[in-house]
Write a protein that holds these residues in place. Structure first.
Motif, PDB file in Angstrom:
ATOM      1  N   PHE A   1      12.058   3.853  -7.453  1.00 17.00           N
ATOM      2  CA  PHE A   1      13.293   3.068  -7.288  1.00 17.00           C
ATOM      3  C   PHE A   1      13.267   1.864  -8.215  1.00 17.00           C
ATOM      4  O   PHE A   1      14.240   1.577  -8.933  1.00 17.00           O
ATOM      5  N   GLY A   2      12.155   1.115  -8.190  1.00 17.75           N
ATOM      6  CA  GLY A   2      12.038  -0.044  -9.060  1.00 17.75           C
ATOM      7  C   GLY A   2      12.060   0.319 -10.531  1.00 17.75           C
ATOM      8  O   GLY A   2      12.685  -0.362 -11.352  1.00 17.75           O
ATOM      9  N   GLN A   3      11.384   1.421 -10.882  1.00 18.84           N
ATOM     10  CA  GLN A   3      11.358   1.845 -12.280  1.00 18.84           C
ATOM     11  C   GLN A   3      12.739   2.251 -12.770  1.00 18.84           C
ATOM     12  O   GLN A   3      13.107   1.986 -13.917  1.00 18.84           O
ATOM     13  N   ASN A   4      13.532   2.872 -11.878  1.00 23.48           N
ATOM     14  CA  ASN A   4      14.890   3.270 -12.260  1.00 23.48           C
ATOM     15  C   ASN A   4      15.786   2.068 -12.531  1.00 23.48           C
ATOM     16  O   ASN A   4      16.774   2.179 -13.272  1.00 23.48           O
ATOM     17  N   LEU A   5      15.446   0.930 -11.932  1.00 26.66           N
ATOM     18  CA  LEU A   5      16.192  -0.305 -12.188  1.00 26.66           C
ATOM     19  C   LEU A   5      15.568  -1.123 -13.310  1.00 26.66           C
ATOM     20  O   LEU A   5      16.001  -2.249 -13.565  1.00 26.66           O
ATOM     21  N   ALA A   6      14.545  -0.562 -13.975  1.00 24.16           N
ATOM     22  CA  ALA A   6      13.845  -1.248 -15.073  1.00 24.16           C
ATOM     23  C   ALA A   6      13.207  -2.549 -14.586  1.00 24.16           C
ATOM     24  O   ALA A   6      13.197  -3.556 -15.310  1.00 24.16           O
ATOM     25  N   LEU A   7      12.681  -2.542 -13.360  1.00 25.53           N
ATOM     26  CA  LEU A   7      12.028  -3.721 -12.803  1.00 25.53           C
ATOM     27  C   LEU A   7      10.518  -3.568 -12.876  1.00 25.53           C
ATOM     28  O   LEU A   7       9.984  -2.453 -12.833  1.00 25.53           O
ATOM     29  N   ARG A   8       9.820  -4.689 -12.974  1.00 27.67           N
ATOM     30  CA  ARG A   8       8.370  -4.691 -12.875  1.00 27.67           C
ATOM     31  C   ARG A   8       8.011  -4.540 -11.396  1.00 27.67           C
ATOM     32  O   ARG A   8       8.487  -5.302 -10.552  1.00 27.67           O
ATOM     33  N   VAL A   9       7.173  -3.565 -11.055  1.00 24.42           N
ATOM     34  CA  VAL A   9       6.845  -3.259  -9.667  1.00 24.42           C
ATOM     35  C   VAL A   9       5.453  -3.782  -9.339  1.00 24.42           C
ATOM     36  O   VAL A   9       4.474  -3.435  -9.999  1.00 24.42           O
ATOM     37  N   ILE A  10       5.390  -4.652  -8.293  1.00 26.08           N
ATOM     38  CA  ILE A  10       4.127  -5.239  -7.835  1.00 26.08           C
ATOM     39  C   ILE A  10       3.869  -4.765  -6.402  1.00 26.08           C
ATOM     40  O   ILE A  10       4.739  -4.872  -5.544  1.00 26.08           O
ATOM     41  N   ALA A  11       2.681  -4.232  -6.144  1.00 27.81           N
ATOM     42  CA  ALA A  11       2.284  -3.834  -4.798  1.00 27.81           C
ATOM     43  C   ALA A  11       1.473  -4.966  -4.169  1.00 27.81           C
ATOM     44  O   ALA A  11       0.459  -5.393  -4.725  1.00 27.81           O
ATOM     45  N   LYS A  12       1.922  -5.443  -3.002  1.00 29.63           N
ATOM     46  CA  LYS A  12       1.227  -6.533  -2.316  1.00 29.63           C
ATOM     47  C   LYS A  12       0.389  -5.970  -1.171  1.00 29.63           C
ATOM     48  O   LYS A  12       0.734  -4.951  -0.566  1.00 29.63           O
ATOM     49  N   GLY A  13      -0.711  -6.635  -0.877  1.00 25.23           N
ATOM     50  CA  GLY A  13      -1.559  -6.200   0.232  1.00 25.23           C
ATOM     51  C   GLY A  13      -2.511  -5.082  -0.120  1.00 25.23           C
ATOM     52  O   GLY A  13      -2.927  -4.310   0.761  1.00 25.23           O
ATOM     53  N   VAL A  14      -2.908  -4.967  -1.390  1.00 27.78           N
ATOM     54  CA  VAL A  14      -3.845  -3.915  -1.809  1.00 27.78           C
ATOM     55  C   VAL A  14      -5.260  -4.319  -1.376  1.00 27.78           C
ATOM     56  O   VAL A  14      -5.757  -5.378  -1.769  1.00 27.78           O
ATOM     57  N   GLU A  15      -5.905  -3.457  -0.588  1.00 27.53           N
ATOM     58  CA  GLU A  15      -7.216  -3.808  -0.041  1.00 27.53           C
ATOM     59  C   GLU A  15      -8.296  -2.773  -0.319  1.00 27.53           C
ATOM     60  O   GLU A  15      -9.483  -3.064  -0.137  1.00 27.53           O
ATOM     61  N   THR A  16      -7.925  -1.565  -0.744  1.00 29.78           N
ATOM     62  CA  THR A  16      -8.931  -0.528  -0.973  1.00 29.78           C
ATOM     63  C   THR A  16      -8.785   0.080  -2.355  1.00 29.78           C
ATOM     64  O   THR A  16      -7.700   0.049  -2.963  1.00 29.78           O
ATOM     65  N   GLN A  17      -9.879   0.656  -2.840  1.00 33.59           N
ATOM     66  CA  GLN A  17      -9.868   1.307  -4.142  1.00 33.59           C
ATOM     67  C   GLN A  17      -8.958   2.525  -4.136  1.00 33.59           C
ATOM     68  O   GLN A  17      -8.274   2.812  -5.123  1.00 33.59           O
ATOM     69  N   ALA A  18      -8.907   3.234  -3.001  1.00 35.59           N
ATOM     70  CA  ALA A  18      -8.052   4.421  -2.922  1.00 35.59           C
ATOM     71  C   ALA A  18      -6.581   4.041  -3.081  1.00 35.59           C
ATOM     72  O   ALA A  18      -5.813   4.761  -3.733  1.00 35.59           O
ATOM     73  N   GLN A  19      -6.201   2.926  -2.493  1.00 35.00           N
ATOM     74  CA  GLN A  19      -4.825   2.458  -2.648  1.00 35.00           C
ATOM     75  C   GLN A  19      -4.529   2.130  -4.108  1.00 35.00           C
ATOM     76  O   GLN A  19      -3.483   2.518  -4.651  1.00 35.00           O
ATOM     77  N   LEU A  20      -5.450   1.441  -4.754  1.00 31.35           N
ATOM     78  CA  LEU A  20      -5.265   1.079  -6.156  1.00 31.35           C
ATOM     79  C   LEU A  20      -5.178   2.323  -7.031  1.00 31.35           C
ATOM     80  O   LEU A  20      -4.341   2.399  -7.941  1.00 31.35           O
ATOM     81  N   ASP A  21      -6.026   3.308  -6.763  1.00 30.69           N
ATOM     82  CA  ASP A  21      -6.009   4.536  -7.567  1.00 30.69           C
ATOM     83  C   ASP A  21      -4.656   5.228  -7.478  1.00 30.69           C
ATOM     84  O   ASP A  21      -4.100   5.702  -8.487  1.00 30.69           O
ATOM     85  N   HIS A  22      -4.108   5.295  -6.263  1.00 29.84           N
ATOM     86  CA  HIS A  22      -2.818   5.972  -6.110  1.00 29.84           C
ATOM     87  C   HIS A  22      -1.705   5.182  -6.790  1.00 29.84           C
ATOM     88  O   HIS A  22      -0.811   5.770  -7.422  1.00 29.84           O
ATOM     89  N   LEU A  23      -1.732   3.873  -6.659  1.00 32.33           N
ATOM     90  CA  LEU A  23      -0.715   3.042  -7.306  1.00 32.33           C
ATOM     91  C   LEU A  23      -0.770   3.184  -8.817  1.00 32.33           C
ATOM     92  O   LEU A  23       0.261   3.238  -9.500  1.00 32.33           O
ATOM     93  N   THR A  24      -1.983   3.256  -9.343  1.00 30.05           N
ATOM     94  CA  THR A  24      -2.160   3.437 -10.789  1.00 30.05           C
ATOM     95  C   THR A  24      -1.574   4.769 -11.224  1.00 30.05           C
ATOM     96  O   THR A  24      -0.878   4.862 -12.252  1.00 30.05           O
TER      97      THR A  24
END
Length: 630
Positions: free
Chosen positions: A550-573
């Motif tokens: 959704f954010g990418q379709n609006l050409a927005l920079r997308v920031i994920a807040k509350g990242v606490e685990t490596q698995a979460q970071l891997d999926h976001l990447t």
């Protein structure tokens, strides 16, 4: 003379404040002062409401025969508004002549004071109204004596001697109803509540009192004008009227506060269901002129006999429950509990301490880093307000920010955060440090302030900070709740200054692509709650993917807040998320510790490890000055 005694007590407290140096004793005095002032205010409001409810005109003077008070009936009969009449000679406001000779009649206040007794007005006494018309009046005047027995002034009570029954009925109605909404006022509510309590006592049933306060009404009134605010209050009154039974009563308590009396209920759940119905009805958007307005409401409930056996106690306890609901988040209701009184006193103490913190620099900022997921380098940060109290210690934001919002302090605190953030960034820059953009949270109340762009522009000019180093975060719920031309214009004006605009806690509201296109957004922050459980199920994973797309379709920079685990970071990447913030990288840091991250050997967060390692200066990619976004 209870009011005079209260005023003297408060003055004594104020004088005593200057003799105490100890902070704890000062706070105790502040609390006593606040309580005394609140009691005085209640007494004054009650006295004024009582005087406004009677059918006779009442005017008071001081010992020099200058007008000190007019009730509503006196305003209607003399043609003078209280605001204009106070301080003027009585003879100018209450111009009396003999009805036969048209010669000036004796000043009734002077007779009452000179003779130190109640005196009647002369027969056939005629009042010359402000517009020159004449009105035959009758009644009396009496001296006002202080506690020491000395005369302080006079009170004149009079009425229209030729008043018809229809006129009497109209005046009685006006004295008991709100002129804007037509609803009963607090005087009529008090009568009906006392009557309902009496019936409930005889027939052994319950009575409920529901206290409503419109959240963030003041910014609407200030930004769009009183005409829009008045129309909104009238619409609220109409919607509330559709919710209740014929045997119930809705009162406009004053300002943006309403009280609903449910004269007979079987169980507390009946009151709770009514509160839920009201929250739903009032949350539907309002169309006022060209504006589409959305409001939320905070509701408190008290019950007879569980929470009080007299009208005043029930009203105070419902008010307490309402403030508790407001501090718990907007659009909620709370049933009164006895422990709320202690919590209300605690909130009052927090309010007093916050006033002092703002004056004495008791607030400070922490900064939580945000990492570019692609490179692992620091790309920005979020400024977080903190409060270290000399008595309470470090006070958590969840403990003081709701109080600040409920008591009108969120605006001053927000202004301080903006100023301090810009000042700190420019101070680091003056030290030769390559700074990064800092995000500041913007409350819904601040968003509705039309002066906000000018104030922030003034802060940028005062500190010398380039606008693109400041980012303002507005929650999705605030954007959607206050989506109107004024709010959109405010954000557009801020964007034109070169300030970045972010939608915060995205995913928790009702935003659509069409609606978001109206706002000049740069960044989309995904709410921590969605990041936290995004790997728990296929549905959660799909939802987080949809938010990023959704954010990418609006050409927005997308920031994920509350990242606490490596698995979460891997999926976001993997999904192409741009940035991340959370304890996986860093807790919020003091200004000193965050300054260390801005050193020439800027650290890089390895995307596969939890520790931070310094990178060679040649590999650092600091964010340099860049032109403001058009």
């Amino acid at each position: 003379m209870a009011l005079e005694h209260s005023i003297l007590s408060i003055n004594c407290l104020k004088e005593g404040m200057h003799t105490h140096e100890d902070t704890a004793e000062q706070d105790h005095i502040d609390t006593r002062l606040h309580t005394a002032e609140a009691a005085l205010q209640d007494a004054m409001e009650w006295a004024q409401a009582t005087l406004n409810s009677i059918g006779d005109a009442v005017i008071t003077t001081d010992i020099e025969y200058r007008v000190t008070y007019l009730n509503r009936v006196a305003e209607q009969l003399t043609g003078w508004l209280s605001l204009d009449a106070i301080g003027k000679p009585l003879s100018q406001v209450l111009t009396l002549v003999d009805g036969h000779t048209l010669l000036a009649a004796t000043n009734p206040a002077q007779r009452a004071i000179d003779e130190n007794r109640t005196v009647g007005l002369a027969m056939d006494c005629v009042l010359i109204r402000k517009d020159g018309s004449q009105l035959k009046i009758e009644d009396s005047a009496a001296p006002i004596q202080g506690r020491d027995g000395c005369i302080k002034g006079a009170v004149i009570v009079f009425h229209d001697a030729c008043q018809s029954p229809v006129q009497s009925s109209q005046l009685a109605y006006q004295a008991q109803h709100d002129s804007l909404t037509g609803l009963p006022n607090r005087v009529l509510l008090s009568e009906r509540l006392s009557w309902a309590i009496g019936l409930a006592k005889r027939h052994q049933h319950q009575v409920a009192l529901i206290y409503l306060d419109l959240d963030a009404f003041k910014p609407i009134n200030d930004s769009l004008g009183h005409a829009v605010g008045d129309a909104l209050l009238q619409s609220v009154a109409a919607r509330l009227s559709e919710c209740i039974r014929d045997t119930d009563t809705i009162c406009r308590q004053g300002g943006d506060e309403f009280v609903v009396l449910l004269s007979e209920i079987a169980t507390p759940q009946d009151a709770a269901k009514m509160a839920e119905k009201m929250l739903s009805v009032l949350a539907t958007p309002y169309r006022i002129d060209t504006h589409e307005l959305r409001i939320t409401t905070s509701i408190g409930i008290s019950l007879y006999p569980d929470h009080g056996t007299d009208a005043r106690t029930l009203l105070n306890n419902a008010d307490t429950a309402m403030y508790y609901a407001k501090s718990s988040g907007c659009n909620h209701y709370q049933l009164f509990r006895t422990d709320m009184n202690a919590q209300r006193e605690q909130r009052r103490d927090i309010e007093l301490q916050l006033h002092r913190a703002l004056k004495e620099d008791g607030l400070f900022l922490d900064f939580q880093p945000r990492i570019d997921i692609t490179t692992g380098y620091l790309c920005s940060a979020e400024a977080l307000v903190r409060w270290r109290n000399p008595i309470l210690g470090l006070v958590q934001p969840l403990a003081f920010l709701p109080v600040a919002e409920a008591r009108g302090l969120i605006g001053p605190i927000g202004h301080w955060v903006l100023l301090e953030t810009c000042r700190q960034l420019q101070a680091w820059r003056a030290q030769g440090v390559e700074i990064v953009p800092i995000a500041v949270n913007l409350s819904a109340i601040e968003l509705r302030d039309k002066s906000l762009p000018a104030r922030i522009d003034g802060i940028l000019s005062e500190t010398g900070l380039a606008a693109h180093f400041l980012e303002l975060e507005v929650t999705e719920s605030s954007l959607m709740s206050y989506e109107n031309d004024a709010s959109i214009a405010t954000l557009i004006e801020l964007s034109h200054l070169g300030i970045r605009i972010a939608i915060d806690d995205f995913g928790s509201g009702s935003a659509s692509l069409k609606r978001l296109k109206c706002f000049p957004l740069d960044t989309l922050n995904i709410a921590p709650c969605f990041v936290n459980d995004m790997l728990d199920s296929f549905e959660n994973t799909s939802f987080i993917n949809a938010l990023i797309n959704f954010g990418q379709n609006l050409a927005l920079r997308v920031i994920a807040k509350g990242v606490e685990t490596q698995a979460q970071l891997d999926h976001l990447t993997l999904q192409g998320c741009d940035g991340a913030q959370g304890f996986l990288f860093s807790k919020p840091l003091s200004a000193t510790d965050f300054r260390a991250l801005l050193s020439p050997e800027r650290p890089k967060w390895p995307l596969r490890h939890l520790t931070v390692e310094p990178a060679p200066a040649t590999q650092a990619t600091p964010i340099k000055d860049q032109p403001a976004r058009p």
